[in-house]
Design a protein around this motif. Structure first.
Motif, PDB file in Angstrom:
ATOM      1  N   GLU A 128       0.833  -1.207   0.000  1.00 41.17           N
ATOM      2  CA  GLU A 128       0.000   0.000   0.000  1.00 41.17           C
ATOM      3  C   GLU A 128       0.863   1.251   0.000  1.00 41.17           C
ATOM      4  O   GLU A 128       0.585   2.224  -0.718  1.00 41.17           O
ATOM      5  N   ASN A 140       1.044   3.972  -3.209  1.00 42.64           N
ATOM      6  CA  ASN A 140       0.506   5.299  -2.923  1.00 42.64           C
ATOM      7  C   ASN A 140       1.584   6.369  -2.758  1.00 42.64           C
ATOM      8  O   ASN A 140       1.281   7.555  -2.884  1.00 42.64           O
ATOM      9  N   ARG A 150      -4.899   7.538  -7.157  1.00 41.06           N
ATOM     10  CA  ARG A 150      -4.561   7.926  -5.785  1.00 41.06           C
ATOM     11  C   ARG A 150      -4.712   9.422  -5.534  1.00 41.06           C
ATOM     12  O   ARG A 150      -4.673   9.865  -4.384  1.00 41.06           O
ATOM     13  N   PRO A 162      -6.400   7.024  -1.614  1.00 41.58           N
ATOM     14  CA  PRO A 162      -5.346   6.004  -1.647  1.00 41.58           C
ATOM     15  C   PRO A 162      -5.903   4.634  -2.019  1.00 41.58           C
ATOM     16  O   PRO A 162      -7.040   4.294  -1.679  1.00 41.58           O
TER      17      PRO A 162
END
Length: 320
Positions: free
Chosen positions: A143, A147, A178, A182
């Motif tokens: 993640e 992002n 994004r 996100p």
């Protein structure tokens, strides 16, 4: 409901691994390092086949270590299981007071348990948080990568580690998404990648997100850097007669292994010398011709063997 990790774990190329390591271990007090213990399938078979064998098992995943400790309980007096990335092998051997070993096994890539447990985030076919850490107690997540990385860096990761020809296109699509919010889940990312790739390409070659997920996993876990350090260290740790077996699932991993072996299996006597010099003779001999692949029957029984490339070598003399 059954435990998601309760499915039968089928070790890749088990018979071949046993055959290659066997001559270095049989009928003697031997030490082998399983540098990527996983669920312990290879380790269990090695311990059962060699009653005098001591096994050092390394894994960065605490959950995998716990499962392997249960599986290998019948051999508890002959095992040392350590929470460590395989590039820490020299430190681990030093801490255990082991000056050399007789066998080393690497089964690189993601383990069966990590793929099968949905919430680890490795699988594009199951919705889960974008994690992908092999050790969930440390390090950045997928993640954070998707992002936070600038588009050029994200495209480089997808291109180099996933061999994704639409890397820049996917990275730009991620950047557009994004801006609004996100990316949090594997399902979101898999859908975005699918939509970013031309429709004609989606119709062949498996799931469109496969290469992206592979690239992110390698980046998150810094896998190639660990392989570059660990394989030479393992070769150094082998006693004369000791053997190494490496199962790689990615061309970049396999290339690192090939290069690590290349200088050690050739005579380095200067070309102007009339006879080979003893200290320049090869230190290793290859046990495989190139990289071996799984047979059709093996792949049918265990689909995860489809991309495996196996290389093996034996130390034939100590370094000068």
């Amino acid at each position: 409901m059954p435990d998601e990790t309760s499915a039968v774990h089928v070790p890749v190329l088990l018979d071949r691994v046993l055959a290659l390591l066997g001559p270095a271990l049989e009928n003697r007090d031997a030490v082998v390092v399983d540098a990527t213990l996983g669920l312990g399938g290879h380790a269990e078979a090695l311990l059962a086949a060699h009653p005098r064998l001591t096994l050092v098992g390394l894994d960065r995943d605490p959950a995998a270590l716990a499962r392997s400790r249960e599986r290998l309980a019948p051999f508890a007096e002959r095992i040392h299981l350590v929470h460590a990335v395989y590039d820490r092998m020299p430190d681990v051997l030093d801490e255990l007071g082991l000056e050399g070993v007789d066998g080393v096994l690497f089964d690189l890539g993601v383990s069966s348990m990590q793929l099968d447990v949905a919430d680890r985030g490795f699988a594009y076919a199951q919705d889960a948080p974008l994690d992908m850490r092999m050790d969930q107690s440390a390090g950045r997540t997928a993640e954070q990568v998707v992002n936070d990385y600038p588009v050029p860096d994200l495209a480089r990761v997808l291109r180099e580690y996933g061999e994704e020809r639409f890397a820049l296109r996917i990275a730009r699509a991620i950047e557009r998404r994004r801006r609004d919010a996100p990316l949090r889940s594997t399902a979101e990312l898999a859908e975005l990648v699918r939509d970013a790739i031309p429709a004609a390409t989606r119709r062949s070659g498996g799931h469109p997100a496969k290469r992206t997920f592979q690239a992110l996993r390698i980046e998150v876990n810094d896998e190639l850097a660990a392989v570059r350090t660990a394989v030479p260290a393992a070769l150094t740790a082998l006693r004369t007669g000791g053997r190494i077996v490496v199962l790689a699932y990615h061309s970049l991993e396999d290339r690192i292994v090939k290069q690590a072996l290349a200088d050690l299996v050739r005579d380095t006597t200067p070309p102007d010398m009339p006879v080979p010099l003893p200290d320049h003779r090869p230190q290793f001999r290859l046990l495989t011709r190139g990289a071996e692949e799984a047979s059709e029957s093996e792949i049918a029984a265990n689909p995860r063997a489809a991309s495996v490339r196996l290389r093996a070598a034996e130390r034939i003399r100590e370094s000068a």
